[in-house]
Each structure stands twice: as C-alpha cells, then as structure tokens.
Design a protein around this motif. Structure first.
Motif, PDB file in Angstrom:
ATOM      1  N   LYS A   1      -4.599  14.391   4.505  1.00  0.00           N
ATOM      2  CA  LYS A   1      -4.475  13.382   3.458  1.00  0.00           C
ATOM      3  C   LYS A   1      -4.222  12.016   4.093  1.00  0.00           C
ATOM      4  N   ARG A   2      -4.874  10.998   3.561  1.00  0.00           N
ATOM      5  CA  ARG A   2      -4.714   9.629   4.048  1.00  0.00           C
ATOM      6  C   ARG A   2      -3.231   9.244   4.162  1.00  0.00           C
ATOM      7  N   ASN A   3      -2.522   9.582   3.079  1.00  0.00           N
ATOM      8  CA  ASN A   3      -1.107   9.247   2.968  1.00  0.00           C
ATOM      9  C   ASN A   3      -0.279   9.850   4.097  1.00  0.00           C
ATOM     10  N   THR A   4      -0.589  11.107   4.443  1.00  0.00           N
ATOM     11  CA  THR A   4       0.146  11.789   5.508  1.00  0.00           C
ATOM     12  C   THR A   4      -0.103  11.096   6.844  1.00  0.00           C
TER      13      THR A   4
ATOM     14  N   ASP B   1      -1.143   8.005   7.484  1.00  0.00           N
ATOM     15  CA  ASP B   1      -0.577   6.658   7.553  1.00  0.00           C
ATOM     16  C   ASP B   1       0.946   6.701   7.694  1.00  0.00           C
ATOM     17  N   SER B   2       1.578   7.587   6.915  1.00  0.00           N
ATOM     18  CA  SER B   2       3.042   7.657   6.955  1.00  0.00           C
ATOM     19  C   SER B   2       3.517   8.082   8.341  1.00  0.00           C
TER      20      SER B   2
ATOM     21  N   SER C   1       5.752  10.319   3.369  1.00  0.00           N
ATOM     22  CA  SER C   1       5.957   9.012   2.741  1.00  0.00           C
ATOM     23  C   SER C   1       7.422   8.613   2.772  1.00  0.00           C
TER      24      SER C   1
ATOM     25  N   SER D   1       0.803  -1.218   0.000  1.00  0.00           N
ATOM     26  CA  SER D   1       0.000   0.000   0.000  1.00  0.00           C
ATOM     27  C   SER D   1       0.843   1.278   0.000  1.00  0.00           C
ATOM     28  N   MET D   2       2.097   1.198   0.456  1.00  0.00           N
ATOM     29  CA  MET D   2       2.886   2.436   0.612  1.00  0.00           C
ATOM     30  C   MET D   2       3.944   2.651  -0.464  1.00  0.00           C
TER      31      MET D   2
ATOM     32  N   SER E   1       2.758  15.469   2.519  1.00  0.00           N
ATOM     33  CA  SER E   1       2.404  14.081   2.268  1.00  0.00           C
ATOM     34  C   SER E   1       3.574  13.322   1.657  1.00  0.00           C
TER      35      SER E   1
END
Lengths: 270, 276
Positions: free
Chosen positions: B100-103, B105-106, B191, A199-200, B187
C-alpha cells in the motif's frame, strides 16, 4: 610566487569537480586532505600542499555538514590555504586563518542556494505528476550544475583574478543579511513539513503528531531515535488492538452465520 | 478482507521485477541524494532521482501508478548519505511487491530521521575523525601516504553503498509476507509511526528563536524567548508556524513557492529588525 593563468584555470577546474563532490558528498575529495594536496600539485609545491592538507583537515574535522547545516566551505578553505601560502610565503598554519573569508563566502553562497533551490520544487512536482521522468531528471540535476559553475567562477576570481575585491566583499556583507539567510534556512523546512502533513495527516493521527512533538521537545538526545521508538511502541499497540478487534469481528460473524443455519459459503471463512 | 486481497492480486502481476543489478544501481545512484538539495524538502528531488529507474522498471506502462509513486517520493526527506541506500533498497522491495502506498510512505518517513542519526554518528563522528586524525599525522610530516590512504578509504566507503542497498532490499523482501497478511492494519500502524516521527521532525528541524528583549526597568529586561515562550512550551513557534503553513496549503490552496518566498522575505526583514 604568483599563480599563473594556467594554474588558475587548472585549480578552477579541480574546484568544479571537488565542488560537485561536496554538493553530493560522494567521494570526499572535497575534504581539505585531498583539496590541499591537489592544489599543491598544480602549483608545483607538493610538499607544502600535503603539510597544509594535514593541518587544514584537522582544523576542519569538527565542521561537518550534518542535518542540513552548512559549515565554512572546506573546498575553498583548502584551495585558498595553499594558494595564500604559496603566493605570500607564509606558513600553512597562518594561511588557514587568512583563507577563512573565502571559505565563508562560499558557505554563504551555498546557504543562499539552499533557499533559492526550493523554488524548483514546484516544477519538479509537476513533472512527477505527469510521470515525465526525462524532464524530472534534467531539472533535478540542474542545481548541481549551477553549483559546479559557481565553484568554477568564484575559485577563478579568488585564486587568479580578484583576490582583494572578493575578500572585501565578504567583510562588507551586512550581518543582518547573512543572519537573515541563516534564519530562513532554519524556518523553510516548515514548508516541507506542511506539505507532508497535507498528504499524511488525518484528524485521527493528530494525537500521535503531538506525542512525537512533545517527546522530541523534552528528550534531549542527538537524534530522533527515542521518538521513533515511541512511535514504534504506539504503532505496535494499535497493531495488536486492531488485530484483536478483527479476530473478534470474525468470530462474531461466524457465530451469527452458524446461528442462521450454517449455510455460509466457504469463501467467507478466512 | 477478501475484497482487498483480490484487489492486490489484480495489481501485483503488472509490477516489473527488480534484479540484483537494479539494486546495485540503486546503491550507486544514492550519489544523487543531494543533487537538488534545498531547505523546503531537503533531499526529496535527489531521492526520487536516485530511485527513478527502479520505479520505472516496477511500474512499466502503468503511467498513473508511476505518477502516484513519483509524487509520493518527492516529499520531505533528509538522511545520511550512507544510510540512504539502505532505505532505497527497502523501499524498492516494497514498491516491487505492490505494498500500500500509505505503508511505503509512512515507513520511509519514520525511518529517515533515526537512520540519519545513526549514519551521521558512524560516518561523520566516528569514521571521519579516525581517518582524518591518522592520515593528517602522516600528511603533517609531508608524507604522500596521508592523502592517499584518505582517498582510498573513501572510495571504498562509496562502493559500500552497493551492499548497503542490497541489505535494505533483502530486509524489505523478508518483511513483505508479514506485511501482506495484515496490510490494512499495518498501513494504519505505519501511519501512526510516521505521524509520531513528523511531530519529532518539526521540533528538531524547524528553528525559530526570538531575540527581542523587553526592557522593564533600566538594567533589567525580559527575554521573549527564554523567559516567556520557552516557559509556555518549547518549540511552540516552530509548531505554530508549521500548522499555519499546513492550513494555508490545505485550506487556502496557496502554492508552496509563495510560502517559500513569504518565509524568506519574513526571515530577512525580521533579521533586519533584530526580532529573529
């Protein structure tokens, strides 16, 4: 002195509570300090229980479940130390050693569960995707109930019903099997990381993954702090670079617009 | 940039607000962190269970949003149980403000490891030895004070999870305006941080040690692990195996359950053969 049926049941009920507490690491009543004391109270031998609590707690002080490892089980160690001391009249310090096989039995069971419960993740994934919060909550708690039941049954067998056969079970377990469980435990996180990467990971991030990996391989330190600091440094470098690039792009855009006659709309000028 | 800003302002009003009570609840619910503990994703199930009411409140009727958030929160995580409320609070503030989802989660992935290290150092290696040492000296004399003090200290420690969660939430809320200003760049930077830390996690969590020794002459043998593999690159097998699984998941679409079973059977067989 022998353990009565009633005492056996009471200790098993306490083992369920302490077992859940050890599984969740909530209130630390799973530590020998509390387990021995309560077992002593149930057996009517409070003073011996407390003395055993002090000794067993110190013996287990270095055995901590840090980073997903599983030490010999402190709940079983505490219960069996007091039960053996009570039943045989041996002093608590000797009983600690005699209680160890039972503690190791429970350790292996939990190690096995750690691998086994991985299988629930598929269903949990499905519930998460359907946003089915009720079913998710129920299934996410199921392992806890399985563990608690196991504590109840094993404790009752060890304390009251079948002490000798349980001990024999531990010594008859082949080394390659228990070693196999340990190895599986060491490798299984790779599945979790595989999913995480799925996913990443974008191709452009592979260099950073390699940098983090290499840093962790060669910096010998107790935790991942150095890797995180390197990660923060890399992120800041990228952050500053991107920000400068954006400013440049905006400047170029503005210059182009000005050259085009200066009729640009306000909303573009951030 | 203008487009992104309008996207977000469109999304934000739908988000529910979290109260002080919700954050306190997060602290208490951090108890669930290990409810579904397993080797594949460690505390992932428990983490989502702990944060579920907060997510439900934030996403309200937005079922797609909730589904996306639940799936993202079910990824590998393993941290210290007293550091967990900090991360839960921080993450809740980011979810609430529609980062943001990405931010989100990371940041979670980057933080859980270091927080675990700090948390374990404080709770297991500092507080426990001190408390156990002092109370055990009482207990060895047969004094009830030993277990009593021990119990009270850890009840207090449990309730400390509430202010820890609030600290995390406050930190997140303060950082948000800064993140919002440059959300796309943040973001990307997050990542990068996340992927760097995942690299480190692979090196520290996945453990494969080959026991096989090759006998060259009588009395002399070469250890495959220390004298061959470690000299090429340390942890080369964990990295290789992780990428092999990644490839099976991504390119071959093999289910994680199959990979778990495969790994488990492989481990027991190789243990039996004496290879691992």
């Amino acid at each position: 002195m022998t353990v009565t049926l009633m005492q056996g049941i009471l200790i098993s009920i306490f083992a369920i509570i302490a077992g859940i507490d050890f599984w969740l690491e909530g209130f630390y009543i799973f530590r020998p300090m509390i387990v021995c004391t309560v077992t002593g109270i149930i057996l009517g031998d409070v003073k011996m229980g407390i003395i055993a609590a002090g000794l067993t707690e110190l013996a287990f002080a270095g055995l901590t479940p840090v980073g997903g490892t599983q030490p010999p089980n402190p709940v079983m160690a505490g219960i069996m130390t007091v039960v053996i001391a009570h039943a045989t009249g041996k002093n608590p310090a000797t009983a600690i050693g005699l209680a160890l096989p039972f503690s190791i039995l429970m350790q292996y069971i939990i190690l096995f569960y750690y691998s086994l419960f991985s299988v629930f993740m598929k269903k949990l994934d499905a519930y998460a995707e359907q946003a089915d919060t009720k079913r998710f909550a129920r299934l996410a708690l199921l392992p806890t109930w399985i563990v608690s039941l196991t504590y109840g049954v094993i404790t009752f067998l060890c304390v009251y019903a079948a002490q000798a056969p349980m001990k024999a079970l531990v010594s008859s377990m082949p080394v390659w099997l228990s070693h196999g469980f340990e190895i599986a435990g060491g490798i299984l996180p790779a599945v979790g990381f595989g999913l995480l990467l799925k996913s990443m990971l974008k191709t452009e991030y592979i260099p950073y993954l390699l940098l983090g990996f290499t840093a962790a391989c060669f910096i010998k330190f107790g935790n991942l702090m150095p890797v995180a600091v390197i990660g923060i440094a890399l992120a800041l470098i990228e952050y500053t670079r991107s920000k400068r690039q954006r400013q440049n792009e905006e400047q170029i855009k503005r210059l182009i617009e000005e050259n085009a006659g200066g009729s640009g709309d306000d909303e573009d000028g951030i | 940039m203008t487009k992104m800003a309008s996207d977000e302002s469109k999304k934000t009003p739908q988000r529910g607000k979290l109260t002080k009570k919700d954050i306190a609840q997060l602290g208490i619910r951090s108890l669930f962190m290990q409810s579904a503990m397993n080797y594949e994703r460690m505390q992932a199930g428990g983490w989502l269970l702990a944060t579920l009411p907060a997510l439900k409140k934030v996403y309200k009727d937005d079922k797609d949003g909730l589904s996306e958030a639940m799936t993202a929160n079910l990824q590998f995580i393993n941290t210290n149980n007293y550091a967990a409320p900090l991360l839960l609070g921080l993450q809740a503030s980011l979810e609430e403000h529609g980062e943001k989802r990405n931010t989100i989660d990371s940041l979670r992935i980057a933080l859980f490891g270091p927080l675990a290290g700090i948390g374990d150092a404080i709770t297991w290696f500092t507080i426990l030895p001190i408390v156990a040492g002092i109370t055990a000296s009482f207990a060895k004399e047969g004094s009830f004070l030993g277990p009593l003090v021990f119990f009270l200290v850890y009840v207090a420690m449990f309730f400390a999870r509430i202010p820890i969660a609030q600290l995390g939430y406050a930190t997140g809320t303060r950082a948000i305006s800064k993140i919002r200003e440059n959300s796309a760049i943040v973001s990307r930077a997050a990542s990068i941080l996340g992927c760097t830390v995942i690299g480190g996690l692979i090196a520290t969590y996945v453990q494969i040690t080959v026991l096989t020794k090759i006998h060259v002459t009588a009395g002399h043998s070469i250890s495959l692990q220390t004298q061959f593999l470690d000299r090429i690159f340390p942890n080369i097998l964990p990295l290789g195996y992780t990428f092999f699984l990644y490839w099976l998941l991504k390119k071959k679409n093999i289910s994680p359950v199959m990979l778990i079973l495969m790994t488990f059977v492989l481990a027991v067989i190789l243990s039996w053969l004496g290879v691992l």
